[in-house]
Design a protein around this motif. Structure first.
Motif, PDB file in Angstrom:
ATOM      1  N   ASP A 203      19.376  69.906 -40.222  1.00 15.29           N
ATOM      2  CA  ASP A 203      18.845  68.553 -40.405  1.00 15.29           C
ATOM      3  C   ASP A 203      19.448  67.833 -41.603  1.00 15.29           C
ATOM      4  OD1 ASP A 203      17.740  70.024 -42.419  1.00 15.29           O
ATOM      5  OD2 ASP A 203      15.645  69.680 -41.848  1.00 15.29           O
ATOM      6  N   ASN A 213      15.734  75.225 -40.670  1.00 17.97           N
ATOM      7  CA  ASN A 213      16.979  74.529 -40.318  1.00 17.97           C
ATOM      8  C   ASN A 213      18.206  75.415 -40.507  1.00 17.97           C
ATOM      9  OD1 ASN A 213      17.152  74.719 -43.073  1.00 17.97           O
ATOM     10  ND2 ASN A 213      17.570  72.553 -43.438  1.00 17.97           N
ATOM     11  N   ARG A 230      23.120  71.381 -32.436  1.00 21.57           N
ATOM     12  CA  ARG A 230      21.845  70.759 -32.823  1.00 21.57           C
ATOM     13  C   ARG A 230      21.919  70.055 -34.169  1.00 21.57           C
ATOM     14  NH1 ARG A 230      18.084  75.435 -33.366  1.00 21.57           N
ATOM     15  NH2 ARG A 230      16.750  73.829 -34.286  1.00 21.57           N
ATOM     16  N   THR A 232      22.117  67.467 -36.918  1.00 17.16           N
ATOM     17  CA  THR A 232      21.782  66.042 -36.852  1.00 17.16           C
ATOM     18  C   THR A 232      22.988  65.161 -37.162  1.00 17.16           C
ATOM     19  OG1 THR A 232      19.516  66.529 -37.540  1.00 17.16           O
ATOM     20  CG2 THR A 232      20.273  64.252 -37.764  1.00 17.16           C
ATOM     21  N   ASP A 234      24.502  60.740 -36.487  1.00 17.91           N
ATOM     22  CA  ASP A 234      24.030  59.382 -36.235  1.00 17.91           C
ATOM     23  C   ASP A 234      24.674  58.843 -34.955  1.00 17.91           C
ATOM     24  OD1 ASP A 234      26.653  58.577 -36.906  1.00 17.91           O
ATOM     25  OD2 ASP A 234      26.121  58.399 -39.019  1.00 17.91           O
TER      26      ASP A 234
END
Length: 335
Positions: A203, A213, A230, A232, A234
């Motif tokens: 994350d 995480n 997975r 993160t 944008d």
């Protein structure tokens, strides 16, 4: 000859953040300090503050021992042992409690944090404090002082532990006649690992089991790929330039070689899709992790080899710790 010592708590199989933040730097430090005597111990008695299951403890010790060997620990250069196999450490710890002011323990960061958390919840400040946790820094001091340690590699967040050890050693020497020229206990110094970066998790925050995480260090290729996919990101378009301070790029640099980093830097500057970056990250990560994973599985399946290594290390550690403890016992009149 300098002596360098590092301890690791058995808390299960590490994640990628543990490897790059602690394991790899410690192994590299040993290799860089030519002629140094190196000690690495599994701090199973320190883990008793939180681990309350014998089955869990045994499994954690097994996993962490196999992890360090799989990651390249050179047992020809390092004395590798279980803390619990060296009883001289615990006798020294008991002796050191008698020159350690309670106020010094009150200032320990871990103790203060737990007390403050209880206060914030409106309960008794010591509700979550056991004496193992409160005297943790004294046992850690014994871990260090038993081996006439000169250097203790730590991050800045762990520097206080070495500073407390210095205070305790100086107090003992002052009470029992040690001097700068002829110390009973050797005064250690922290070796601050300034270059150790914060390893990002899935994350973007610091990789941590508490955040959920993490990427397990020895995840199989399929699970490793799933974890990386997975991470993160944008919604910027593939043609848009990307900032190289992004967690994906930071993680990529850990595994890639210089030419690959240069290639990816250009990709980020000119536009690249996040999916392509993740695919390339998986490639370089799996390349690094696969041989370590194979060694880990080998040691786990042939644990009698690991037990032999730890037993040999403990024998050497006991010999050195006995020499230190003999000086201490003579100083206090117990010999």
């Amino acid at each position: 000859m300098k002596t360098i010592l590092t301890g690791v708590k058995p808390t299960g199989v590490p994640h990628i953040g543990n490897y790059f933040g602690a394991i790899k730097p410690a192994i590299d430090s040993t290799n860089e300090l030519r002629g140094a005597k190196s000690y690495l111990f599994i701090a199973d008695y320190h883990a008793l503050t939180t681990v309350k299951s014998a089955a869990e403890m045994n499994q954690y010790v097994r996993e962490i021992a196999c992890t360090w060997l799989a990651c390249g620990l050179d047992i020809k250069k390092t004395v590798f042992y279980r803390q619990s196999d060296v009883p001289q450490i615990f006798e020294l710890s008991t002796i050191l409690t008698n020159v350690t002011p309670k106020g010094l323990m009150n200032r320990a960061h871990a103790y203060k944090a737990i007390v403050q958390a209880a206060i914030d919840r409106g309960v008794d400040p010591d509700v979550d404090v056991n004496m193992g946790l409160f005297t943790y820094p004294i046992l850690m001091s014994a871990d260090i002082l038993a081996f006439d340690t000169d250097l203790v590699p730590v991050g800045r967040d762990q520097q206080q532990h070495v500073e407390i050890t210095v205070d305790i050693a100086k107090a003992f020497n002052a009470v029992y006649g040690g001097s700068d020229d002829k110390k009973i206990l050797t005064i250690p110094q922290p070796k601050i690992e300034k270059s150790v970066a914060t390893i990002p998790g899935l994350d973007g925050r610091k990789m941590s089991k508490s955040y959920g995480n993490q990427i397990p260090l020895f995840a199989n290729s399929n699970d490793l790929k799933k974890c990386i996919m997975r991470i993160t990101t944008d919604s910027t378009a593939p043609t848009d330039p990307k900032p190289t301070d992004h967690p994906l790029f930071e993680m990529y640099k850990l595994f890639a070689n210089p030419s690959e980093i240069e290639f990816m830097t250009n990709k980020f500057a000119n536009g690249v899709g996040w999916g392509d970056v993740k695919t390339e990250l998986f490639r370089v990560a799996d390349r690094t992790i696969t041989p370590m994973r194979e060694r880990f599985e080998y040691y786990m399946n042939n644990y009698e080899l690991v037990e032999k290594i730890l037993a040999d290390g403990a024998k050497s550690a006991r010999k050195k710790a006995t020499e230190t403890l003999s000086r201490v016992r003579l100083a206090i009149g117990a010999l």
